[in-house]
Write a protein that holds these residues in place. Structure first.
Motif, mmCIF file in Angstrom:
data_model
loop_
_atom_site.group_PDB
_atom_site.id
_atom_site.type_symbol
_atom_site.label_atom_id
_atom_site.label_comp_id
_atom_site.label_asym_id
_atom_site.label_seq_id
_atom_site.Cartn_x
_atom_site.Cartn_y
_atom_site.Cartn_z
ATOM 1 N N UNK A 46 12.862 9.218 -33.602
ATOM 2 C CA UNK A 46 11.966 7.645 -33.847
ATOM 3 C C UNK A 46 12.543 7.019 -32.881
ATOM 4 N N UNK A 47 11.114 6.476 -33.069
ATOM 5 C CA UNK A 47 10.319 5.277 -31.385
ATOM 6 C C UNK A 47 9.915 4.750 -31.971
ATOM 7 N N UNK A 48 9.585 3.096 -31.700
ATOM 8 C CA UNK A 48 9.524 1.624 -32.652
ATOM 9 C C UNK A 48 7.655 2.303 -31.969
ATOM 10 N N UNK A 49 6.795 3.085 -31.103
ATOM 11 C CA UNK A 49 5.855 3.732 -30.702
ATOM 12 C C UNK A 49 5.127 4.198 -32.360
ATOM 13 N N UNK A 50 6.319 4.739 -32.823
ATOM 14 C CA UNK A 50 5.932 5.292 -34.133
ATOM 15 C C UNK A 50 5.372 4.583 -35.384
ATOM 16 N N UNK A 51 5.459 3.030 -34.595
ATOM 17 C CA UNK A 51 5.018 1.646 -35.919
ATOM 18 C C UNK A 51 3.416 2.149 -35.475
ATOM 19 N N UNK A 52 2.870 2.533 -34.445
ATOM 20 C CA UNK A 52 1.420 2.068 -33.943
ATOM 21 C C UNK A 52 0.574 2.950 -34.280
ATOM 22 N N UNK A 53 1.181 4.621 -33.343
ATOM 23 C CA UNK A 53 0.845 6.208 -33.393
ATOM 24 C C UNK A 53 1.851 7.262 -33.808
ATOM 25 N N UNK A 54 0.952 8.120 -34.147
ATOM 26 C CA UNK A 54 1.534 9.148 -34.882
ATOM 27 C C UNK A 54 2.548 9.689 -33.815
ATOM 28 N N UNK A 55 1.478 10.365 -32.766
ATOM 29 C CA UNK A 55 2.387 10.801 -31.818
ATOM 30 C C UNK A 55 2.812 10.315 -30.620
ATOM 31 N N UNK A 56 3.276 9.214 -29.910
ATOM 32 C CA UNK A 56 3.161 8.361 -28.930
ATOM 33 C C UNK A 56 4.068 9.265 -27.646
ATOM 34 N N UNK A 57 2.964 8.674 -26.379
ATOM 35 C CA UNK A 57 2.903 9.926 -25.161
ATOM 36 C C UNK A 57 3.651 8.791 -24.981
ATOM 37 N N UNK A 58 4.674 9.393 -23.945
ATOM 38 C CA UNK A 58 6.098 8.862 -22.716
ATOM 39 C C UNK A 58 5.958 6.902 -22.805
ATOM 40 N N UNK A 59 4.188 7.148 -22.437
ATOM 41 C CA UNK A 59 4.263 5.523 -21.759
ATOM 42 C C UNK A 59 3.582 4.242 -22.726
ATOM 43 N N UNK A 60 3.936 5.199 -24.516
ATOM 44 C CA UNK A 60 3.401 4.573 -24.983
ATOM 45 C C UNK A 60 5.505 4.300 -25.864
ATOM 46 N N UNK A 61 5.531 4.773 -25.261
ATOM 47 C CA UNK A 61 7.137 5.108 -25.487
ATOM 48 C C UNK A 61 7.992 3.894 -24.805
ATOM 49 N N UNK A 62 7.414 3.742 -23.821
ATOM 50 C CA UNK A 62 8.236 2.612 -22.741
ATOM 51 C C UNK A 62 7.900 1.231 -22.856
ATOM 52 N N UNK A 63 6.751 1.560 -23.437
ATOM 53 C CA UNK A 63 5.346 0.026 -23.515
ATOM 54 C C UNK A 63 6.511 -1.133 -25.167
ATOM 55 N N UNK A 64 6.358 0.268 -26.051
ATOM 56 C CA UNK A 64 7.424 0.062 -26.930
ATOM 57 C C UNK A 64 8.451 -0.545 -27.068
ATOM 58 N N UNK A 65 9.327 0.471 -26.045
ATOM 59 C CA UNK A 65 10.777 -0.050 -25.738
ATOM 60 C C UNK A 65 10.853 -1.388 -24.985
ATOM 61 N N UNK A 66 10.183 -2.142 -24.040
ATOM 62 C CA UNK A 66 9.935 -2.580 -23.370
ATOM 63 C C UNK A 66 9.600 -3.691 -24.169
ATOM 64 N N UNK A 67 9.103 -4.008 -25.410
ATOM 65 C CA UNK A 67 8.187 -4.929 -25.961
ATOM 66 C C UNK A 67 9.868 -5.083 -26.947
ATOM 67 N N UNK A 68 10.685 -4.315 -27.332
ATOM 68 C CA UNK A 68 11.694 -4.523 -27.981
ATOM 69 C C UNK A 68 12.949 -4.700 -27.438
ATOM 70 N N UNK A 69 12.849 -4.682 -25.954
ATOM 71 C CA UNK A 69 13.487 -4.992 -26.088
ATOM 72 C C UNK A 69 13.365 -6.549 -25.081
#
Length: 94
Positions: A46-69
């Motif tokens: 699971x990735x925080x990006x999955x809250x916004x999109x069902x199948x997130x790309x690597x860039x979307x996962x990085x952006x979501x992780x950046x926001x969470x950090x």
């Protein structure tokens, strides 16, 4: 000795704060880049990006992780600020 120009201390303080913020952002960026690549110890994918999109790309996962950090950094800074303020108020009473 001559006195430093007015405002030079404030500029130095601002520069130090900006350097600290820039350092934290670089650290947050490095963590965000590594987070989607490192496997979870629990086996979760699971990735925080999955809250916004069902199948997130690597860039979307990085952006979501950046926001969470960054949110975690804000919470940590807030906790430190409150602790320092409480300690200062406690020192004034003594």
């Amino acid at each position: 000795m001559s006195d430093p120009p007015a405002g030079s201390e404030a500029r130095g303080s601002l520069r130090g704060r900006l350097q600290a913020v820039a350092t934290l952002e670089v650290i947050a960026g490095a963590i965000a880049l590594a987070t989607p690549l490192t496997p979870s110890r629990t086996g979760s994918r699971w990735s925080p990006a999955e809250l916004f999109t069902p199948d997130p790309s690597y860039a979307q996962k990085v952006l979501a992780s950046f926001v969470v950090v960054n949110l975690l950094f804000v919470l940590l800074a807030l906790a430190v600020w409150v602790a320092v303020r409480l300690q200062g108020a406690e020192g004034e009473r003594s």
